[in-house]
Design an enzyme around this catalytic site. Structure first.
Site, PDB file in Angstrom:
ATOM      1  CG  ASP A 207      58.368   9.226 -34.561  1.00  0.00           C
ATOM      2  OD1 ASP A 207      58.368   8.493 -34.144  1.00  0.00           O
ATOM      3  OD2 ASP A 207      58.982  10.622 -34.483  1.00  0.00           O
TER       4      ASP A 207
ATOM      5  CB  ALA B 265      52.500  10.026 -32.508  1.00  0.00           C
TER       6      ALA B 265
ATOM      7  CD  GLU C 144      55.548  16.553 -27.177  1.00  0.00           C
ATOM      8  OE1 GLU C 144      56.452  16.182 -25.982  1.00  0.00           O
ATOM      9  OE2 GLU C 144      56.014  16.778 -28.190  1.00  0.00           O
TER      10      GLU C 144
ATOM     11  CB  THR D 298      48.509   6.771 -19.989  1.00  0.00           C
ATOM     12  OG1 THR D 298      48.909   6.903 -18.771  1.00  0.00           O
ATOM     13  CG2 THR D 298      47.569   8.168 -20.285  1.00  0.00           C
ATOM     14  CG  ASP D 299      48.156   3.551 -15.374  1.00  0.00           C
ATOM     15  OD1 ASP D 299      48.868   4.614 -15.727  1.00  0.00           O
ATOM     16  OD2 ASP D 299      48.729   2.975 -14.745  1.00  0.00           O
ATOM     17  CD  GLU D 300      50.573   9.450 -15.808  1.00  0.00           C
ATOM     18  OE1 GLU D 300      50.247  10.834 -15.942  1.00  0.00           O
ATOM     19  OE2 GLU D 300      51.555   9.127 -15.957  1.00  0.00           O
TER      20      GLU D 300
ATOM     21  CE1 TYR E 297      50.991  11.464 -21.647  1.00  0.00           C
ATOM     22  CE2 TYR E 297      50.812  10.582 -19.542  1.00  0.00           C
ATOM     23  CZ  TYR E 297      50.838  10.269 -20.910  1.00  0.00           C
ATOM     24  OH  TYR E 297      50.784   9.406 -21.307  1.00  0.00           O
ATOM     25  CB  SER E 298      46.792  12.418 -17.149  1.00  0.00           C
ATOM     26  OG  SER E 298      46.556  13.314 -15.848  1.00  0.00           O
TER      27      SER E 298
ATOM     28  CE  LYS F 248      47.828   9.018 -24.357  1.00  0.00           C
ATOM     29  NZ  LYS F 248      48.255   8.680 -26.060  1.00  0.00           N
TER      30      LYS F 248
ATOM     31  CG  ASN G 284      55.280   0.482 -21.217  1.00  0.00           C
ATOM     32  OD1 ASN G 284      55.269   0.207 -22.511  1.00  0.00           O
ATOM     33  ND2 ASN G 284      54.252   0.624 -20.587  1.00  0.00           N
TER      34      ASN G 284
ATOM     35  CE  LYS H  14      58.187   9.620 -19.995  1.00  0.00           C
ATOM     36  NZ  LYS H  14      58.595  10.187 -21.213  1.00  0.00           N
TER      37      LYS H  14
ATOM     38  CE1 TYR I 222      61.532  14.762  -9.836  1.00  0.00           C
ATOM     39  CE2 TYR I 222      59.592  14.238 -10.623  1.00  0.00           C
ATOM     40  CZ  TYR I 222      60.776  14.765 -10.989  1.00  0.00           C
ATOM     41  OH  TYR I 222      61.132  14.920 -12.230  1.00  0.00           O
TER      42      TYR I 222
ATOM     43  NE  ARG J 138      55.962  14.406 -12.272  1.00  0.00           N
ATOM     44  CZ  ARG J 138      56.192  13.133 -12.892  1.00  0.00           C
ATOM     45  NH1 ARG J 138      55.178  12.349 -12.604  1.00  0.00           N
ATOM     46  NH2 ARG J 138      57.161  12.791 -13.602  1.00  0.00           N
TER      47      ARG J 138
HETATM   48  C1  LIG Z   1      61.829  11.770 -13.664  1.00  0.00           C
HETATM   49  C2  LIG Z   1      61.721  11.383 -12.213  1.00  0.00           C
HETATM   50  C3  LIG Z   1      60.384  10.782 -11.706  1.00  0.00           C
HETATM   51  N1  LIG Z   1      60.153  10.841 -10.190  1.00  0.00           N
HETATM   52  C4  LIG Z   1      58.903   9.882  -9.989  1.00  0.00           C
HETATM   53  C5  LIG Z   1      57.809  10.575 -10.431  1.00  0.00           C
HETATM   54  C6  LIG Z   1      56.812   9.339 -10.464  1.00  0.00           C
HETATM   55  O1  LIG Z   1      56.283   9.212  -9.332  1.00  0.00           O
HETATM   56  C7  LIG Z   1      57.702   8.051 -10.764  1.00  0.00           C
HETATM   57  C8  LIG Z   1      57.824   8.062 -12.168  1.00  0.00           C
HETATM   58  O2  LIG Z   1      58.029   8.943 -13.123  1.00  0.00           O
HETATM   59  P1  LIG Z   1      57.891   9.262 -14.655  1.00  0.00           P
HETATM   60  O3  LIG Z   1      58.314  10.588 -14.932  1.00  0.00           O
HETATM   61  O4  LIG Z   1      59.106   8.229 -15.094  1.00  0.00           O
HETATM   62  O5  LIG Z   1      56.502   8.573 -15.025  1.00  0.00           O
HETATM   63  P2  LIG Z   1      55.341   8.997 -14.792  1.00  0.00           P
HETATM   64  O6  LIG Z   1      55.020  10.290 -14.408  1.00  0.00           O
HETATM   65  O7  LIG Z   1      54.643   8.024 -13.656  1.00  0.00           O
HETATM   66  O8  LIG Z   1      54.561   8.871 -16.071  1.00  0.00           O
HETATM   67  C9  LIG Z   1      54.940   7.659 -16.968  1.00  0.00           C
HETATM   68  O9  LIG Z   1      53.755   6.604 -17.079  1.00  0.00           O
HETATM   69  C10 LIG Z   1      52.504   6.769 -17.367  1.00  0.00           C
HETATM   70  C11 LIG Z   1      51.694   5.516 -17.399  1.00  0.00           C
HETATM   71  C12 LIG Z   1      52.489   7.602 -18.565  1.00  0.00           C
HETATM   72  O10 LIG Z   1      51.480   7.527 -19.289  1.00  0.00           O
HETATM   73  C13 LIG Z   1      53.949   8.526 -19.015  1.00  0.00           C
HETATM   74  O11 LIG Z   1      53.516   8.780 -20.253  1.00  0.00           O
HETATM   75  C14 LIG Z   1      54.815   8.081 -18.669  1.00  0.00           C
HETATM   76  O12 LIG Z   1      55.931   9.130 -18.262  1.00  0.00           O
HETATM   77  O13 LIG Z   1      59.073   8.571 -10.486  1.00  0.00           O
HETATM   78  C15 LIG Z   1      61.206  10.955  -9.306  1.00  0.00           C
HETATM   79  O14 LIG Z   1      60.976  10.671  -8.240  1.00  0.00           O
HETATM   80  N2  LIG Z   1      62.317  11.541  -9.681  1.00  0.00           N
HETATM   81  C16 LIG Z   1      62.614  11.678 -11.171  1.00  0.00           C
HETATM   82  O15 LIG Z   1      63.778  12.177 -11.493  1.00  0.00           O
END
Ligand SMILES: Cc1cn([C@H]2C[C@H](O)[C@@H](COP(=O)(O)OP(=O)(O)O[C@H]3O[C@H](C)C(=O)[C@H](O)[C@H]3O)O2)c(=O)[nH]c1=O
Length: 351
Positions: free
Chosen positions: A33, A82, A84, A131-133, A157-158, A161, A187, A196, A214, A288
């Site tokens: 790490d 590991a 980002e 990730t599923d993204e 990000y996606s 990955k 998760n 997150k 958002y 976002r």
């Molecule tokens: C931080 C934040 C997020 N959001 C929304 C954005 C997304 O629709 C949802 C979850 O966001 P988050 O950034 O927690 O997670 P994802 O963008 O879905 O991605 C996560 O799940 C996948 C599988 C990974 O692979 C990523 O590594 C992991 O970060 O909440 C908001 O509405 N407000 C906020 O302050």
């Protein structure tokens, strides 16, 4: 068996390290790490002196370091976590994601190939956790991602990955590397870094601060308790077929706003506040960029072929998670000081 687990001090990685160290005392677990902002050795305090556990601090973006590590440690397997991982960060600093997620993965693949190919790969495995993204974004409706869904990554990000998944498969096809892959949904659980949605909302509700949602909060995610992701990784590592991919999800879709309502109500109940108190903190903010509408994942392959299923309901998992954050204020205060403050203030101001 000696296993290098990369990113073992991170959120998902630490749960995987703990499971493997405690469940398989006969294995040697090396946690590789870089201890970036999201890596935290506090996550592993309870197992750090186990005889079959060792930390190696190092950066997978450094090929010479990775080569040397593999040559000297001679691991039998890699479980590569590991990465980002935060989508918002990838929008402001995409290069960091290319470096760690793409280059870092290729460095590991090269080092594993150089070590294992002359041995005929006997008993070796390179397992990439993804990730599923990578599958893109779904409309509302019955569609779900399966292992055959074409890749359509839409955020930096996606895209990083997806690229790393392709490199892992390329090493399988070109160099015959025994690889396995899994693609998991969102998760949640203890030790989740509060950038997150769920830990961020818990932290802000605890401090009576606005909870940023958002857009309209309509976006849908499937949520899986992190300890269930760890048991899925255990199943894929030990029972999954070489060259195959397994989707992992919680069969648990929530629109963000509904999820935040549940979280607010859970916190109100646990902290003795009147129901509705925390919901007043919900603040709608600028969406976002490129926000994926919906992720939904079909986990029937891992359930049918490997016999894995989630062990807790969302209500149980969320309750355990909220309890953990309420009992671990020091952990939360520690990770939300310093650089986090600056990052978060910039993020929030930009909206
Ligand atoms: C931080 C934040 C997020 N959001 C929304 C954005 C997304 O629709 C949802 C979850 O966001 P988050 O950034 O927690 O997670 P994802 O963008 O879905 O991605 C996560 O799940 C996948 C599988 C990974 O692979 C990523 O590594 C992991 O970060 O909440 C908001 O509405 N407000 C906020 O302050």
């Amino acid at each position: 068996m000696k296993i290098i687990i990369t990113g073992g001090a991170g959120f998902i990685g630490s749960h995987v390290v703990r499971l493997f160290v405690t469940k398989y005392p006969e294995y040697q677990i090396l946690n590789l790490d870089a201890l970036t902002y999201a890596g935290n050795l506090e996550n592993l305090r309870d197992i750090e002196s186990a005889p079959n556990y060792r930390l190696v601090k190092g950066d997978i973006t450094d090929q010479a370091f990775v080569d040397h590590l593999f040559a000297t440690e001679e691991p039998d397997a890699v479980i590569h976590l590991a990465a980002e991982s935060h989508v918002d960060r990838s929008i402001t600093d995409p290069l960091a994601f290319v470096k760690t997620n793409v280059l870092g993965t290729v460095h590991l693949l090269n080092a594993a190939k150089n070590l294992w190919k002359p041995l005929g790969y006997e008993g070796k495995v390179f397992y990439h956790v993804s990730t599923d993204e990578v599958y893109g974004s779904l409309d509302f409706g019955p569609d779900m991602f399966t292992e055959d869904t074409p890749y359509d990554p839409r955020s930096p990000y996606s895209a990083s990955k997806a690229s790393s998944d392709h490199f892992v498969r390329a090493w399988h096809h070109t160099y015959h590397m025994p690889v396995k892959l899994s693609n998991c949904s969102n998760n949640y659980g203890p030790n989740h870094f509060p950038e997150k949605l769920i830990p961020l909302a818990i932290h802000r509700i605890q401090h009576g601060q606005p909870v940023p949602v958002y857009g309209k909060g309509e976006n849908v995610r499937d949520w899986l308790f992190v300890k269930d992701h760890a048991t899925a990784i255990d199943a894929v590592f030990h029972k999954g077929k070489v060259g195959e991919t397994y989707n992992i999800g919680g069969v648990n879709e929530w629109a963000n706003l509904e999820l935040i309502h549940l979280l607010c109500d859970t916190l109100d109940e646990k902290t003795g506040k009147e129901k509705g108190t925390s919901r007043k903190l919900i603040t709608f903010v600028t969406d976002r960029a490129g926000h994926d509408l919906r992720y939904a994942i079909d986990s029937s392959k891992i359930m049918n072929e490997l016999g894995w299923k989630p062990s807790v309901t969302f209500e149980q998992g969320l309750s355990q998670t909220v309890d953990w954050y309420l009992e671990n204020q020091a952990w939360l205060n520690n990770v939300t000081s310093g650089a986090y403050q600056t990052y978060y203030q910039q993020q929030y101001a930009a909206r």
